[in-house]
Design a protein around this motif. Structure first.
Motif, PDB file in Angstrom:
ATOM      1  N   PHE A 106       0.844  -1.197   0.000  1.00 29.83           N
ATOM      2  CA  PHE A 106       0.000   0.000   0.000  1.00 29.83           C
ATOM      3  C   PHE A 106       0.885   1.256   0.000  1.00 29.83           C
ATOM      4  CE2 PHE A 106      -2.862  -2.737   2.935  1.00 29.83           C
ATOM      5  CZ  PHE A 106      -3.250  -3.525   1.866  1.00 29.83           C
ATOM      6  N   SER A 127       2.834   4.321   0.936  1.00 26.34           N
ATOM      7  CA  SER A 127       3.407   4.663   2.234  1.00 26.34           C
ATOM      8  C   SER A 127       4.498   5.699   2.044  1.00 26.34           C
ATOM      9  CB  SER A 127       3.968   3.420   2.922  1.00 26.34           C
ATOM     10  OG  SER A 127       5.124   2.955   2.238  1.00 26.34           O
ATOM     11  N   THR A 137       1.536   3.386   6.360  1.00 29.23           N
ATOM     12  CA  THR A 137       0.581   3.542   5.261  1.00 29.23           C
ATOM     13  C   THR A 137       0.065   4.973   5.165  1.00 29.23           C
ATOM     14  OG1 THR A 137      -0.125   1.266   5.708  1.00 29.23           O
ATOM     15  CG2 THR A 137      -1.534   2.600   4.266  1.00 29.23           C
ATOM     16  N   ASP A 158      -2.164   5.466   2.191  1.00 32.48           N
ATOM     17  CA  ASP A 158      -3.397   5.239   1.430  1.00 32.48           C
ATOM     18  C   ASP A 158      -3.585   3.733   1.267  1.00 32.48           C
ATOM     19  OD1 ASP A 158      -5.523   5.056  -0.326  1.00 32.48           O
ATOM     20  OD2 ASP A 158      -4.733   6.530  -1.748  1.00 32.48           O
ATOM     21  N   TYR A 159      -4.636   3.196   1.876  1.00 34.42           N
ATOM     22  CA  TYR A 159      -4.889   1.751   1.827  1.00 34.42           C
ATOM     23  C   TYR A 159      -5.424   1.284   0.475  1.00 34.42           C
ATOM     24  CZ  TYR A 159      -4.240   1.207   6.891  1.00 34.42           C
ATOM     25  OH  TYR A 159      -3.713   1.154   8.160  1.00 34.42           O
ATOM     26  N   TYR A 160      -5.840   2.191  -0.380  1.00 33.93           N
ATOM     27  CA  TYR A 160      -6.516   1.824  -1.613  1.00 33.93           C
ATOM     28  C   TYR A 160      -5.607   1.941  -2.846  1.00 33.93           C
ATOM     29  CZ  TYR A 160     -10.986   1.829   0.892  1.00 33.93           C
ATOM     30  OH  TYR A 160     -12.029   1.554   1.759  1.00 33.93           O
ATOM     31  N   GLY A 181      -1.402  -6.857   5.729  1.00 32.64           N
ATOM     32  CA  GLY A 181      -2.452  -5.965   6.198  1.00 32.64           C
ATOM     33  C   GLY A 181      -1.984  -5.228   7.436  1.00 32.64           C
ATOM     34  N   PHE A 217      -2.974  -2.821   9.836  1.00 32.03           N
ATOM     35  CA  PHE A 217      -4.203  -2.158  10.262  1.00 32.03           C
ATOM     36  C   PHE A 217      -4.141  -1.623  11.691  1.00 32.03           C
ATOM     37  CE2 PHE A 217      -6.218  -5.366   7.188  1.00 32.03           C
ATOM     38  CZ  PHE A 217      -6.015  -4.511   6.112  1.00 32.03           C
ATOM     39  N   VAL A 269      -0.922   3.711  11.114  1.00 32.01           N
ATOM     40  CA  VAL A 269      -0.661   4.313   9.807  1.00 32.01           C
ATOM     41  C   VAL A 269       0.544   5.238   9.936  1.00 32.01           C
ATOM     42  CG1 VAL A 269      -3.061   4.193   9.020  1.00 32.01           C
ATOM     43  CG2 VAL A 269      -2.272   6.201  10.305  1.00 32.01           C
ATOM     44  N   LEU A 305     -11.209   0.367   6.556  1.00 30.28           N
ATOM     45  CA  LEU A 305     -10.256  -0.731   6.386  1.00 30.28           C
ATOM     46  C   LEU A 305     -10.897  -1.919   5.679  1.00 30.28           C
ATOM     47  CD1 LEU A 305      -8.465  -0.606   9.850  1.00 30.28           C
ATOM     48  CD2 LEU A 305      -7.642   0.312   7.671  1.00 30.28           C
ATOM     49  N   ALA A 309     -11.156  -1.318   2.052  1.00 26.99           N
ATOM     50  CA  ALA A 309      -9.891  -1.544   1.353  1.00 26.99           C
ATOM     51  C   ALA A 309      -9.660  -3.034   1.122  1.00 26.99           C
ATOM     52  CB  ALA A 309      -8.737  -0.948   2.153  1.00 26.99           C
ATOM     53  N   TRP A 349      -9.128  -4.920  -2.595  1.00 25.88           N
ATOM     54  CA  TRP A 349      -8.002  -5.772  -3.005  1.00 25.88           C
ATOM     55  C   TRP A 349      -8.474  -7.189  -3.321  1.00 25.88           C
ATOM     56  CZ3 TRP A 349      -3.420  -3.684  -4.223  1.00 25.88           C
ATOM     57  CH2 TRP A 349      -3.140  -2.414  -3.745  1.00 25.88           C
TER      58      TRP A 349
END
Length: 542
Positions: free
Chosen positions: A57, A59, A66, A68-70, A100, A102, A105, A168, A171, A175
């Motif tokens: 992701f 970073s 992170t 942006d998770y998308y 992941g 989570f 960030v 989350l 996202a 994926w």
């Protein structure tokens, strides 16, 4: 979950592997992730069918911060670049597991920047754990927040906030839907709220029942995290330590104790398929922590034959070294190029390829129970059994051959490394195991199935083709194994004084020994055994 039990994992830290800059300076995406495409043939040769990729992701620096998770990290490319890579991996039968992250960030995360810009009026203040305006942060912010384990460049998320959880899970769903990923490795799982894991499990199972969730756990009872309501598996750090230290200390009792505690009769993790490894992006490389590099092959033999799913960290199949230095993990996460591995241990790589074929061909290694058959400080034998089919593993870490004797439930047994058949005496097996070596023994009928799979003829087993690579064809001094099982040491070459024929001079390493001389061409030739062509002698080390 069957696909995990049947998997051989390969672990890559993408930012290091692809040679990405240490800092994300913005700009247009660079499709470095496409480097993976050139490694697919190597993964297939290693029998790899599951790839665990560290953070991908977007970073700011190392991937665990992170922003942006998308979005794929622009240093690796654009989302469309990664879609092509994922499609190619799936076409080659390789599943994809992503990291992941989570729990926290980076400070570049868009919602955190909104708090920096808008202060108490930001609608995202409640997204972060213990964020308050009662004082400033060590990073110069006009507010306080909780950094993960005191690292204020990693901002801890508030996983009790439904908006955060929805963001989350959205996202994860993206994926899964757009890239077809098959699982997640949950970073710092011991710090994550249990209720979040329950939500994550329900969400993923609702989309794909075979989606895999594995948590990074270093200490504690693995059942707390790996259970029907939360995760499917965790990292087996207990055995990661035991695998190398049992060799360093010449004490197989250590790893045998852990395996019995975890998977033996009454074992506390018998119903789990744990994620097994010997090194990764956070710990020193195996080749750097083993005091004797000749133990490398035995460590991997154990990794591939113990209960759980084995994983190889990229480069370690060639014995690549790496240690943490000055608080940095950079030495553990290098950029590697195929065919350009410095001081590559190709013999180790071939051994690991053979192990991959063995594991993928034998259901007892994927699903079977565990029980030890013999434990000594420097010798160890255990059994894996499934539905009456047994596989025996015998190891010797000593610098000299040793005879091992233990009870078995079948006869004859055949060594998958050499094809040598061993008869038993009323269920008692006695066999020689070479120095720093091992044997994987199966009943005759299992050997025949494995041999057929090696020729690509065992479609009914689902086993991969061509698992056993050819032996070196040049003469080397050192240890060689005869196709009938005897161990010899090549001393050197000689030449007949009259015919000028090249000769090999070697001595036996069993019984009372003895000196032998044989024509070089005959020493290196192939012979027929049980209807297949095998080398007369196979090189087994210095």
């Amino acid at each position: 979950m069957s696909w995990v039990n049947e998997s051989v994992f390969y672990h890559i830290y993408p930012l290091g592997f692809c040679g990405a800059p240490q800092q994300n300076e913005g700009g247009e995406p660079v499709p470095r992730i496409e480097k993976l495409l050139g490694w697919i043939p190597h993964l297939r040769e290693m029998q790899v069918n599951a790839l665990y990729l560290g953070p991908v992701f977007e970073s700011s620096e190392h991937g665990y911060d992170t922003s942006d998770y998308y979005t794929l990290d622009r240093r690796l490319g654009a989302n469309e670049d990664f879609k092509r890579v994922c499609a190619a991996l799936h076409e080659n039968g390789i599943r994809i597991v992503l990291d992941g992250v989570f729990n926290h960030v980076g400070r570049g995360f868009w919602a955190f920047r909104d708090v920096q810009q808008n202060g108490q009026s930001s609608r995202y203040c409640s997204w972060f754990h213990n964020l308050n305006f009662g004082g400033g942060s060590p990073m110069g912010d006009a507010f306080w927040y909780e950094g993960w384990q005191g690292h204020f460049n990693l901002v801890k998320l508030n996983l009790r906030n439904p908006e955060v959880v929805d963001h989350l899970l959205g996202a994860v769903g993206m994926w899964m839907d757009e890239f077809g990923i098959d699982g997640l490795r949950l970073d710092a799982a011991d710090c994550v709220d249990f209720d979040f894991f329950r939500r994550l499990k329900a969400f993923c199972r609702g989309k794909r029942p075979d989606f895999w969730l594995m948590g990074e756990i270093i200490h504690g009872d693995y059942n707390r995290w790996a259970n029907p309501d939360m995760l499917d598996s965790v990292t087996n750090y207990e055995c990661a330590k035991g695998l190398y230290s049992s060799h360093n200390d010449r004490n197989y009792f250590e790893i045998a104790h852990s395996l019995a505690r975890q998977f033996g009769p009454g074992g506390i993790y018998k119903n789990l398929c744990l994620y097994n490894f010997v090194d990764n992006h956070d710990v020193n490389r195996l080749a750097s922590v083993l005091r004797n590099e000749r133990h490398l092959e035995n460590v991997y033999t154990l990794l591939y034959t113990m209960p759980g799913a084995p994983s190889v960290y990229y480069g370690s199949e060639w014995g690549v070294k790496g240690i943490k230095q000055n608080g940095s993990d950079a030495g553990l996460r290098p950029c590697l190029e195929l065919g350009k591995i410095e001081d590559a241990n190709y013999q180790l790589c071939e051994h690991i390829k053979r192990l991959g074929a063995v594991r993928r061909a034998l259901p007892a290694l994927q699903y079977g129970g565990y029980d030890h058959a013999l434990i000594k400080n420097e010798q160890y034998a255990f059994r894996r059994e499934l539905n009456g089919r047994s596989v025996y593993v015998a190891l010797n870490l000593a610098e000299h051959p040793e005879y091992l004797e233990f009870r078995v439930d079948a006869s004859p047994l055949v060594d998958l490394f050499t094809g040598t058949s061993y008869e038993t005496n009323d269920g008692n097996l006695k066999l020689e195991v070479p120095a720093y070596g091992s044997r994987i023994l199966v009943p005759q009928e299992e050997w025949e199935r494995f041999s057929a799979a090696s020729r690509g003829e065992a479609a009914s087993t689902g086993a991969p083709a061509a698992p056993v690579p050819p032996a070196p064809r040049e003469l080397k001094t050192g240890r060689w194994r005869h196709f009938k099982g005897g161990e010899y040491e090549v001393i050197g070459k000689a030449r007949h004084s009259e015919t000028l024929e090249e000769l090999v001079v070697y001595r036996a390493l069993y019984g009372e020994g003895g000196l032998w001389v044989r024509p070089l061409d005959m020493f290196l030739e192939d012979v027929e055994q049980d209807g297949r062509v095998v080398p007369r002698f196979v090189y087994s080390g210095d």
